[in-house]
Design a protein around this motif. Structure first.
Motif, short mmCIF file in Angstrom:
data_model
loop_
_atom_site.label_atom_id
_atom_site.label_comp_id
_atom_site.label_asym_id
_atom_site.label_seq_id
_atom_site.Cartn_x
_atom_site.Cartn_y
_atom_site.Cartn_z
N GLY A 1 -5.39 27.74 78.18
CA GLY A 1 -4.08 28.35 78.06
C GLY A 1 -4.06 29.70 77.38
N SER B 1 -4.79 24.62 84.59
CA SER B 1 -4.15 25.92 84.43
C SER B 1 -4.05 26.60 85.78
N ALA C 1 -0.61 27.01 81.64
CA ALA C 1 -1.49 25.85 81.48
C ALA C 1 -0.74 24.69 80.86
#
Length: 442
Positions: A67, A302, A341
């Motif tokens: 992320g 993600s 994500a």
């Protein structure tokens, strides 16, 4: 080290034990973010270091496309009864933020039992994680500055938002723990949310903003730090599938083969000590060394949204977002990429990229940022190495010369700068690096 008792991580004394010979060579297993930061911390202290990894390049597994958040604000551990209840409710939803494969395994059941037992240490472990994250942030920034690493760093903070009063009030209790750990974080109104990130299109009850948190590209950071390690003399052995780690000749023999090799002689690396930074494979290596490190692979997904037009770039957020209900985060990576994500999937070592897990990320992006084009989206999945108490395992094992820096879960990048220093200090407490003998001047 991270322990099931929930007691805090402790730095070892850096004074070597008297009468113990100096170490000359340390092997690090794993070239993800924890392995590379560990190698860097050891090289800075004067150790000779070899890093072994089964991939051809550093940072090709969990450190590839996470992320992107350096998020002390996300330090709350998951060990709560509400997490267990919510997970049970979501078991029949294929698009649920937290998904549990109902197929039983001893590994999964033992992990879950320990996770429940750690509910008693929720408060202490959350506060400890915040403190560790704050130390790690300083260390990572110092590494990047010292080595000139460009990793699309943005220091514009992280914004949590909540859609209803109940979730916001729960967040208020969590915020008290985060502030107890030393984090500057404050509540914001719906109007302030719009001012902080004008591109958001949803409706919110309120939020919390952490101005000191940051984002960046973990892959670029890790590769840049690996290059810095190489300049300092660290040796990287890639495409190396480690088979065994065994005591031998006053240290350890690490037996490995070229990745994909099915025949031929294995190669052996000899080292004075070994640091296990192998992510989800750490449990396997720990078992052969007489240690129990109950890491479970928790899969996350993600998407990287390519922002190829000026309109899409203007419509994408600059401030990092965390949607607590959907368990989704965003990071702006330079001008032309947006990382989105989230999700947690308990499904063993399955690495499949499932459409029904990716689609919620795409739909969420369209909902929150409707003017962002999602026709150029790259999907990814990775396995987060999680321990039941949500704290990493850092420090020595049962055998002399065996150390661990693993089990960071969803906060691998966030915590790695601090845990690398802790494990390096633990090694220094056992053995000082062999002194370098410089030639006398003429």
């Amino acid at each position: 080290m991270g322990r099931a008792t929930g007691r805090p991580l402790e730095a070892a004394s850096t004074r070597p034990r008297s009468g113990v010979p100096p170490m000359t060579h340390i092997a690090v297993i794993g070239a993800g973010i924890t392995g590379v930061t560990t190698a860097y911390a050891l090289a800075q202290r004067g150790y000779r270091v070899t890093v072994l990894d089964r991939q051809r390049y550093a940072a090709m597994e969990t450190s590839f496309a996470n992320g992107g958040q350096l998020s002390a604000c996300n330090a709350e551990v998951w060990n709560k009864l509400s997490t267990v209840v919510q997970g049970l409710r979501w078991m029949l939803r294929r698009d649920a933020p937290l998904l549990m494969n109902p197929k039983p395994s001893w590994h999964k059941l033992s992990w879950m039992a320990e996770f429940v037992r750690e509910i008693a240490h929720y408060r202490a472990n959350t506060v400890e994680t915040v403190r560790l994250a704050l130390k790690a942030r300083e260390a990572l920034f110092a590494m990047a500055e010292a080595e000139g690493i460009d990793f699309d760093l943005k220091t514009r903070g992280i914004l949590h938002f909540y859609r209803d009063r109940a979730s916001f009030e729960k967040a208020t209790a969590v915020n008290a723990l985060l502030r107890e750990g030393g984090l500057e974080r404050y509540a914001v109104t719906p109007e302030e949310i719009r001012a902080i990130e004008p591109t958001l299109a949803g409706r919110y009850h309120g939020g919390y903003f952490t101005p000191s948190d940051a984002t960046g590209d973990i892959h670029k950071f890790t590769r840049g730090l690996a290059a810095a390690c190489a300049r300092k003399g660290v040796r990287f052995v890639q495409d190396a599938s480690v088979e065994t780690i065994a005591p031998g000749e006053g240290g350890y023999a690490v037996r490995w083969r070229d990745a994909g090799q099915t025949a031929g002689d294995a190669r052996v690396l000899r080292a004075d000590a070994v640091v296990i930074c192998a992510g989800c494979a750490s449990r396997h290596f720990a078992a052969m060394l007489g240690d129990r490190v109950n890491v479970y692979p928790v899969k996350g997904y993600s998407i990287t949204v390519n922002l190829l037009t000026p309109e899409a770039q203007a419509a994408a957020p600059e401030v990092s977002i965390l949607d607590e209900a959907a368990k989704i985060v965003t990071s702006r990576l330079g001008d032309e990429r947006l990382r989105v994500a989230g999700t947690a999937e308990f499904n063993g070592f399955n690495r499949d990229i499932r459409h029904d897990r990716i689609q919620p990320l795409v739909d969420w992006t369209r909902e929150q940022f409707p003017r962002v084009d999602t026709d150029r989206v790259v999907a990814w999945s990775g396995l987060r190495p999680m321990l039941p108490n949500m704290l990493p395992k850092v420090g020595r094992g049962r055998r002399p010369g065996i150390f661990y820096n693993t089990g960071h879960g969803h906060l691998g990048w966030t915590l790695s700068g601090a845990t690398a220093e802790l494990v390096a200090e633990s090694i220094a407490a056992e053995h000082a690096p062999e002194p370098t003998v410089l030639p006398l001047a003429a």
